[in-house]
Structures are given as structure tokens and as C-alpha cells.
Design an enzyme around this catalytic site. Structure first.
Site, PDB file in Angstrom:
ATOM      1  CB  CYS A   7      12.654  48.323  51.058  1.00  0.00           C
ATOM      2  SG  CYS A   7      13.592  48.253  49.514  1.00  0.00           S
ATOM      3  CG  HIS A  38       7.245  46.243  44.775  1.00  0.00           C
ATOM      4  ND1 HIS A  38       8.271  46.742  45.538  1.00  0.00           N
ATOM      5  CD2 HIS A  38       6.694  47.311  44.135  1.00  0.00           C
ATOM      6  CE1 HIS A  38       8.345  48.054  45.367  1.00  0.00           C
ATOM      7  NE2 HIS A  38       7.408  48.425  44.528  1.00  0.00           N
ATOM      8  CB  CYS A  46      10.834  42.150  46.332  1.00  0.00           C
ATOM      9  SG  CYS A  46      10.358  43.807  45.764  1.00  0.00           S
ATOM     10  CD  GLU A  85       6.104  51.182  42.660  1.00  0.00           C
ATOM     11  OE1 GLU A  85       5.554  52.281  42.512  1.00  0.00           O
ATOM     12  OE2 GLU A  85       6.431  50.721  43.778  1.00  0.00           O
ATOM     13  CG  ASP A 135       8.669  49.515  49.746  1.00  0.00           C
ATOM     14  OD1 ASP A 135       9.352  48.515  50.068  1.00  0.00           O
ATOM     15  OD2 ASP A 135       8.230  49.688  48.596  1.00  0.00           O
ATOM     16  CB  SER A 136      11.947  51.427  46.915  1.00  0.00           C
ATOM     17  OG  SER A 136      11.255  50.252  46.516  1.00  0.00           O
TER      18      SER A 136
END
Length: 250
Positions: free
Chosen positions: A73, A185, A183, A153, A10-11
Site C-alpha cells: 500500500c 489498486h 497505488c 474495490e 494492503d488497505s
């Protein structure tokens, strides 16, 4: 094929939402997680940069003898998946197609109001919209909600700041029947999103979707012992581990 050792890319920390669902299956002997935290978020970058970052991540996994790699992602699944698949000697699975299949399994009405949330890059790619249209869904609304990524994040999963951000994005929207959290996240703030819409829409997210997909296309066997997890990051792996302890109770 029976994957035993898999990678999750993942990013940043968002892929932990996918890792959580993979761990809950108790089907894997080992999972290696890699977050490109030095360059998160991916969602505001160009197609070329995203593809290059994706191939660099694939290079990171070369040191491990993987059976399968999960690209947790949506942005990479939109812009980097094909290149990764061409350059890997094991299966590389993205999250967009599994997300669409998961929605199809739960929502049969083609006129259902479906809201797609994602980064700017994911929404601009139109992949979710095209796949859903192909499946017959026509009442779609796609919205880039990129500000959610830095909030997650930073560990902001609830509270006034997140509430104001949701109001900024959602205040003028009609209530959907289903929301695709496009996403990885976003599942970390799914309770807040659901509460905003009075807990009425069905939420589809990548973690649940990828498990459904793997169970359909691969042979998964019960692990003989607790899954071994290794965390890596391009910057501040401690941040990933801290979020993992909070989110995974690990």
C-alpha cells in the site's frame, strides 16, 4: 536472509496486484494476505489514522511466524512504514522506494516526463516526488486519482464508468513517457490507463518493483512446492477471495 513465509498487507484488494507478481516468482513457501477492507480507502485519511491502522495490521500478523512483511500500500508506505519497522521483529518493506528504483532502472533520461498517480495521501506526502528529484528527475507531474480505488474495490476494471473517470483526471495532461502507478489498486486497471495514452508510456507498478527490490536485497530460493496462500480481511474476506480468483486465476 532467505524469506520463506511472508505477509502482504494492503488497505483492500489492491495488494492482490503485488501478490500476483510475488506468486509468479515461485520463491515463497507461504504468503499470508491481509486487507483492511473495513476501512478502505486509506488515501483520504489523516496521517495519524493511517499510522494507527498500520500498527493494528502489524498486530494481526503477530499470530504468524513471518520472515518478512510486504506493505503493498503506497499510502501506508508513506505514512506508516517507519512505525511498522520499529515495532516488528522481521523486515517490513514498503513499495515507494522499490517503485523509484524500478523507474530508475528503465528510464535514464532525467528530463523524461513522468506522471505519478496515487491517492490524495500518497501524493500529498511528496515522497515519490522527493525521491525522484533526489535521483535527478525534474520533469514530474503528480496527480491524486483517488476515485480509482473504490472503482477497483467494486470490480470495475474497464468500461464507460472507468473511462469517464480517466477522462476527468487525464484530459488536460500532456502525454508522459512513464507513469508510476503509485497505488496498488491501479495495476488492476493498468490496461485501461495504458490504452488511454495510446499504449505509449512505460507503466511502473508496485508488484514488479517489489520483486526487483526483493531479488536485489534478499536471497530468494525456488519453492519446493506450490505456494500456500491464505486470505484474511477486516471485513468481507469473501470479496477479497472473489477478486483473487478473478485477478490471480487462483
Amino acid at each position: 536472509m532467505t524469506p520463506k513465509r511472508i505477509g502482504v498487507f494492503d488497505s483492500g484488494v489492491g495488494g492482490l496486484s503485488v501478490l500476483k507478481n510475488l506468486l509468479e516468482t515461485k520463491k515463497f513457501q507461504e504468503i499470508i494476505y491481509y486487507g483492511d477492507t473495513a476501512r478502505v480507502p486509506y488515501g483520504t485519511r489523516s496521517r495519524e489514522v493511517i499510522a494507527n491502522c498500520s500498527l493494528e495490521a502489524l498486530g494481526f500478523f503477530k499470530k504468524f511466524d513471518l520472515d518478512l512483511l510486504v506493505v503493498a500500500c503506497n499510502t501506508v508506505s508513506a505514512y506508516g512504514l517507519e512505525a511498522m519497522q520499529k515495532n516488528a521483529n522481521y523486515p517490513v518493506v514498503g513499495v515507494i522506494e522499490p517503485g523509484v528504483l524500478a523507474l530508475q532502472n528503465k528510464i535514464s533520461n532525467p528530463q523524461a516526463k513522468i506522471l505519478i498517480l496515487g491517492t490524495k495521501a500518497t501524493i500529498t506526502s511528496n515522497l515519490y516526488q522527493e525521491l525522484l528529484n533526489y535521483k535527478g528527475y525534474k520533469n514530474l507531474e503528480a496527480k491524486a486519482t483517488s476515485l480509482f480505488v473504490p472503482l477497483v474495490e467494486e470490480g470495475v476494471f474497464s468500461g464507460k464508468l472507468l473511462g469517464e473517470c480517466m477522462d476527468y483526471y487525464f484530459k488536460d495532461l500532456q502525454k508522459p513517457e512513464a507513469i508510476i502507478l503509485g497505488c496498488t489498486h491501479f495495476p488492476l486497471i493498468k490496461e485501461a490507463i495504458s490504452n488511454y495514452f495510446n499504449n505509449e508510456p512505460l507503466l511502473i507498478h508496485s508488484g514488479e518493483a517489489i520483486v526487483e527490490y526483493l531479488e536485489k536485497f534478499y536471497i530468494l530460493e525456488n519453492a519446493k512446492q506450490q505456494t500456500k496462500i491464505s486470505f484474511f480481511a477486516s471485513d468481507s474476506v469473501e470479496k477479497v477471495e472473489k477478486t483473487a480468483k478473478l485477478w490471480l486465476k487462483y
